[in-house]
Design an enzyme around this catalytic site. Structure first.
Site, PDB file in Angstrom:
ATOM      1  N   ASP A 282       0.769  -1.049   0.027  1.00  0.00           N
ATOM      2  CA  ASP A 282       0.013   0.033  -0.011  1.00  0.00           C
ATOM      3  C   ASP A 282       0.794   1.411  -0.085  1.00  0.00           C
ATOM      4  O   ASP A 282       0.493   2.268  -0.961  1.00  0.00           O
ATOM      5  CB  ASP A 282      -1.220   0.020   1.091  1.00  0.00           C
ATOM      6  CG  ASP A 282      -1.727   1.450   1.306  1.00  0.00           C
ATOM      7  OD1 ASP A 282      -2.694   1.358   0.389  1.00  0.00           O
ATOM      8  OD2 ASP A 282      -1.308   2.299   2.099  1.00  0.00           O
TER       9      ASP A 282
ATOM     10  N   ALA B 185      -4.576   2.506  -0.812  1.00  0.00           N
ATOM     11  CA  ALA B 185      -4.373   2.034  -2.259  1.00  0.00           C
ATOM     12  C   ALA B 185      -5.221   0.533  -2.205  1.00  0.00           C
ATOM     13  O   ALA B 185      -5.667   0.163  -2.947  1.00  0.00           O
ATOM     14  CB  ALA B 185      -3.045   1.948  -2.512  1.00  0.00           C
ATOM     15  N   ASP B 186      -4.707  -0.147  -1.162  1.00  0.00           N
ATOM     16  CA  ASP B 186      -5.478  -1.335  -0.964  1.00  0.00           C
ATOM     17  C   ASP B 186      -6.725  -1.545  -1.091  1.00  0.00           C
ATOM     18  O   ASP B 186      -7.613  -2.290  -1.731  1.00  0.00           O
ATOM     19  CB  ASP B 186      -4.935  -2.168   0.301  1.00  0.00           C
ATOM     20  CG  ASP B 186      -3.730  -3.006   0.179  1.00  0.00           C
ATOM     21  OD1 ASP B 186      -3.408  -3.523  -0.819  1.00  0.00           O
ATOM     22  OD2 ASP B 186      -2.820  -2.653   0.978  1.00  0.00           O
ATOM     23  N   LEU B 187      -7.535  -0.509  -0.303  1.00  0.00           N
ATOM     24  CA  LEU B 187      -8.871  -0.517  -0.068  1.00  0.00           C
ATOM     25  C   LEU B 187      -9.418   0.016  -1.349  1.00  0.00           C
ATOM     26  O   LEU B 187     -10.744  -0.525  -1.849  1.00  0.00           O
ATOM     27  CB  LEU B 187      -9.432   0.451   1.024  1.00  0.00           C
ATOM     28  CG  LEU B 187      -8.854   0.109   2.349  1.00  0.00           C
ATOM     29  CD1 LEU B 187      -8.940   1.489   3.291  1.00  0.00           C
ATOM     30  CD2 LEU B 187      -9.461  -1.182   2.949  1.00  0.00           C
TER      31      LEU B 187
ATOM     32  N   GLY C 159      -9.579  -3.197  -3.771  1.00  0.00           N
ATOM     33  CA  GLY C 159     -10.604  -4.029  -3.700  1.00  0.00           C
ATOM     34  C   GLY C 159     -12.092  -3.438  -4.119  1.00  0.00           C
ATOM     35  O   GLY C 159     -12.786  -4.195  -4.623  1.00  0.00           O
TER      36      GLY C 159
END
Length: 398
Positions: free
Chosen positions: A153, A181-183, A186
């Site tokens: 991230d 960034a991860d969220l 997803g």
């Protein structure tokens, strides 16, 4: 209140992902009522089971010991079942194949080429199940000159430009306080899967949906993106004030600070009337003028706010109809009645911890008569391999 199992009830999702981007997408499907079967590595499971502290023990106390349950894992795995499979073994491969034959969606965030080496290339996956929708999330994209590059991230936040826009100044780049960034990857991935499932209703065929941490952040550059691509002006970090609207940001008052958003000329006139300011003063009559003189505007507003404590100031702003708010700490957020009223907290029973409260899903559903049909019953993130017996029994029966 009517209770719904969720709009994805009956949908089966196989979640091969770990860490955050893929698990967050899988959790979104679970929140919507899908059956999400999380496939984990034997022994240690998802990487986030070991990410901490804090870990929580069965007495509900936080500790630094990895013997407890990771609160990080709890954040992205509600409404799932867990089965541990060694995908390099014949048995693990066979069970995964049986799961995929019955699944609607596969979520994976392996580095490019890993699934291929395990015998589950994109082509093979759609041979196993032509109706399967495959969500593949990578760090920087599966192809291109840096395709396959590992992505975490904070690295993605920096590489995708977000950190250059965040902080007190260009010399003070800061990451966002959550793994955004991860969220985002997803969320974009889940969005793409829902579109692919809708298309499958017309065509009868599945497909592969690809996104990345890089794409997730670039996809939300919004006005900062067109500011660069069209106006050729590079945005920079400038603290808690908006680059294109003034006054809009965090302003000091007598005992702290409040935030205001004066997003229109009508609001500017109303704001000035409320605090005895001249809305048509030279250099202040239009938003572009105020933006060009941002420091002067900040000083003017903070001078007007100086006599007020924050709570009194917020009441005065509310009376005037000026959008405003405070900066809450997370303990204040989760104690806020408004948060609970929106379903943003859910109570679940965890196999190891007992009753716990988790942040809840951000969507609510209503039927045509206005009755809420939002899913209200949720399950806790699973203990590793807790559902192997029931998953294998389901495979035998179906």
């Amino acid at each position: 209140m009517a209770v719904s199992a969720g709009p994805l009830s009956g949908t089966v999702v196989v979640d091969l992902s770990r860490a955050l981007a893929g698990p967050h997408a899988g959790q979104m499907f679970g929140d919507l009522g899908a059956r999400v079967i999380k496939v984990e590595a034997p022994g240690h499971g998802d990487d986030t089971r070991g990410w901490g502290p804090p870990f929580v023990n069965d007495a509900g106390r936080a500790s630094g010991s990895a013997d407890g349950v990771s609160t990080y894992f709890l954040s992205c795995n509600r409404n799932k079942e867990s089965i541990a499979l060694d995908l390099k073994s014949d048995t693990g491969s066979e069970v995964l194949t049986a799961l995929l034959e019955r699944a609607d969606v596969l979520v994976e965030n392996f580095r490019t080429g890993v699934l291929d080496r395990l015998g589950f290339s994109a082509e093979r996956l759609l041979e196993i199940n032509p109706r399967l929708v495959v969500l593949s999330i990578t760090g920087f994209g599966h192809d291109g000159p840096e395709g396959g590059r590992a992505g975490y991230d904070q690295i993605a936040q920096g590489e995708a430009g977000l950190m250059s826009l965040t902080g007190s100044s260009p010399e003070d780049p800061q990451r966002v306080g959550v793994p955004i960034a991860d969220l985002l990857a997803g969320m974009w991935g889940a969005y793409g899967v829902l579109a692919a499932l809708l298309e499958r209703e017309r065509t009868g065929r599945g497909q592969v949906v690809r996104t990345s941490l890089l794409a997730g952040v670039v996809g939300i550059h919004a006005f900062q993106g067109t500011r660069q691509t069209v106006a050729h002006e590079t945005g920079r970090a400038q603290g808690n004030h908006h680059p294109s609207i003034a006054p809009y940001g965090l302003f000091r008052c007598r005992d702290g600070a409040v935030q205001i958003a004066v997003g229109s000329e009508g609001l500017w006139r109303r704001f000035c009337d409320s605090f005895g300011l001249d809305a048509q003063a030279p250099g202040l009559a239009s938003n572009p003028e105020r933006v060009s003189r941002r420091d002067d505007v900040i000083a003017l507003v903070e001078e007007a706010f100086a006599p007020y404590d924050a709570e009194d100031l917020l009441a005065r702003l509310a009376q005037a109809g000026i959008p405003a708010g405070k900066v809450r700490t997370l303990d204040e957020v989760y104690a806020w009645d408004q948060v609970r009223s929106q379903g943003l907290l859910v109570d679940v029973d965890h196999d190891a911890l007992g009753p716990v409260t988790l942040p809840g899903p951000p969507l609510r559903f209503f039927d045509g008569d206005g009755a809420e049909t939002t899913r209200t019953e949720h399950t806790a993130p699973p203990v590793l391999d807790a559902d192997k017996a029931s998953v294998l029994a389901w495979l035998d029966q179906s």
